[in-house]
Design a protein around this motif. Sequence first.
Motif, PDB file in Angstrom:
ATOM      1  N   GLY A 176      -0.119  -6.313   4.558  1.00  0.00           N
ATOM      2  CA  GLY A 176      -0.536  -6.036   2.990  1.00  0.00           C
ATOM      3  C   GLY A 176      -1.199  -4.517   2.888  1.00  0.00           C
ATOM      4  N   PRO A 177      -0.824  -4.436   1.882  1.00  0.00           N
ATOM      5  CA  PRO A 177      -0.810  -3.444   1.295  1.00  0.00           C
ATOM      6  C   PRO A 177      -1.649  -1.953   1.627  1.00  0.00           C
ATOM      7  CG  PRO A 177      -2.030  -5.090  -0.664  1.00  0.00           C
ATOM      8  CD  PRO A 177      -1.402  -5.521   0.620  1.00  0.00           C
ATOM      9  N   VAL A 178      -1.773  -1.684   2.001  1.00  0.00           N
ATOM     10  CA  VAL A 178      -2.655   0.120   3.255  1.00  0.00           C
ATOM     11  C   VAL A 178      -2.871   0.450   1.911  1.00  0.00           C
ATOM     12  CG1 VAL A 178      -2.704   1.459   5.128  1.00  0.00           C
ATOM     13  CG2 VAL A 178      -0.873  -0.291   4.728  1.00  0.00           C
ATOM     14  N   PRO A 179      -4.893   1.111   1.963  1.00  0.00           N
ATOM     15  CA  PRO A 179      -5.063   1.307   1.125  1.00  0.00           C
ATOM     16  C   PRO A 179      -5.303   3.164   1.459  1.00  0.00           C
ATOM     17  CG  PRO A 179      -6.453   0.697   2.831  1.00  0.00           C
ATOM     18  CD  PRO A 179      -5.369   0.482   3.164  1.00  0.00           C
ATOM     19  N   ALA A 180      -5.903   3.969   1.068  1.00  0.00           N
ATOM     20  CA  ALA A 180      -5.864   5.366   1.023  1.00  0.00           C
ATOM     21  C   ALA A 180      -4.714   6.393   1.796  1.00  0.00           C
ATOM     22  CB  ALA A 180      -7.163   5.487   1.936  1.00  0.00           C
ATOM     23  N   VAL A 181      -3.685   6.179   1.698  1.00  0.00           N
ATOM     24  CA  VAL A 181      -2.700   6.991   1.852  1.00  0.00           C
ATOM     25  C   VAL A 181      -2.170   8.416   1.641  1.00  0.00           C
ATOM     26  CG1 VAL A 181       0.291   6.495   2.775  1.00  0.00           C
ATOM     27  CG2 VAL A 181      -1.520   4.853   2.620  1.00  0.00           C
ATOM     28  N   ALA A 182      -2.544   9.004   2.233  1.00  0.00           N
ATOM     29  CA  ALA A 182      -2.609  10.382   1.448  1.00  0.00           C
ATOM     30  C   ALA A 182      -1.474  10.868   1.154  1.00  0.00           C
ATOM     31  CB  ALA A 182      -3.206  11.780   2.870  1.00  0.00           C
ATOM     32  N   ASP A 183      -1.228  11.478   0.232  1.00  0.00           N
ATOM     33  CA  ASP A 183       0.177  12.208  -0.651  1.00  0.00           C
ATOM     34  C   ASP A 183       1.301  10.950  -0.418  1.00  0.00           C
ATOM     35  OD1 ASP A 183      -0.726  14.783  -0.541  1.00  0.00           O
ATOM     36  OD2 ASP A 183      -0.488  15.192   1.776  1.00  0.00           O
ATOM     37  N   ALA A 184       1.211   9.885  -0.981  1.00  0.00           N
ATOM     38  CA  ALA A 184       1.933   9.081  -1.162  1.00  0.00           C
ATOM     39  C   ALA A 184       2.912   9.239  -2.376  1.00  0.00           C
ATOM     40  CB  ALA A 184       1.520   7.460  -0.834  1.00  0.00           C
ATOM     41  N   VAL A 185       2.241   9.475  -3.176  1.00  0.00           N
ATOM     42  CA  VAL A 185       2.553   9.769  -4.840  1.00  0.00           C
ATOM     43  C   VAL A 185       3.679  10.908  -4.251  1.00  0.00           C
ATOM     44  CG1 VAL A 185       0.662   9.266  -5.951  1.00  0.00           C
ATOM     45  CG2 VAL A 185       0.956  11.125  -4.944  1.00  0.00           C
TER      46      VAL A 185
END
Length: 372
Positions: free
Chosen positions: A156-165
């Motif tokens: 499922g969705p993975v929260p708090a992924v840094a710099d994904a944007v």
Amino acid sequence: MTDTTATTATTETSPRDLLYSDTEDDLRAAVRSLLADRADARTVLGRIEGDVPYVPGLWEALGGGIGAAGLLVPERLGGQGASHREAAVVLEELGRAVTPVPFLTGAVVATETLLALGADGGPVAELLTALASGERVAVLAVPLSTAPAGGGVRSGPVPAVADAVAADVLLVPRADGLYAVPAADAVITPQSSLDLTRPLAVVDADGAAGVRLAGADAAAAAVRRGLLAGAGLLASEQLGLAEWCLEETVRHTGERHQFNRPVGSFQALKHRMAQLWLELVGARAAARAAADALATGAPDAALTVAVAQAYCSKTAVRAAEECVQLHGGIGMTWEHPAHLALKRAKSDQTALGSAGRHHDAIASLVDLPAPE
């Protein structure tokens, strides 16, 4: 990264070299000059008011122009063929300036994860070549808080992924292996974060096919290696941040006058800054030892990294707190960059494993039983 078996004897018979080489000093000067020109405090403060904090063109200049994106990538794949020591110097400077760039997440964690899979050809080598040039950015799709021993598969969705944007490619751990998924094929939802210079996002890549890079066992080992390198070099970012905080505090208290004398001359403040300097000396030793252990493939690298994180994360927070407090009223304002340092330090305190997690790792690695 040097083969561990080839360096074990050297590591056991000779002390670690914690001094900076001429090459590392030159790299530091280049990075510091670039950041002073393109990403000073005023610029960073202005960017965090918008949707994304990244300074336009900065990653191209740092990653491609200076070559920081490919420091860990072998020369045959277009990288610099350098080591974790050089990457640590870059992170010290990025920590000093609290710079919003995907260096730790992309050029260290994601790159090290790919290197652990082998780069003899195929999609892994192709992706590493693209990352080394700075043309593409890869991010490992795990929460920023994930410790080196905790990089398991999530559904499922993975929260708090840094710099994904900022990513072009997401490295997604799944039950059957590690996949390279185009960021455009995933659903990336920005999250509110304490540290506005390192944006977080929820990443949902379950519906994206991607390219399978490795099987389950190899993927798990690669993710652990990537996270270990990230945790070890995060200590250098924390060191750089703490050094800036102390230097800025010494400068301010030397210029600020009360009762017709610099406030920095008051004994109570001198003692606080002297104590912080002593803690920084220890932090520098710990951070440099972790970078050198990773660079040489030392057999005790995991222990050295855990020690560095357990110590440096606390030192960075203490330095940032002292910086805010000893600046008085101005330290509490949005216009002064002290709050950027404090927020980065607090965010880093839980990134890639909290100090408590690293204390547990130390106890396990040295076979020290926890108190009942």
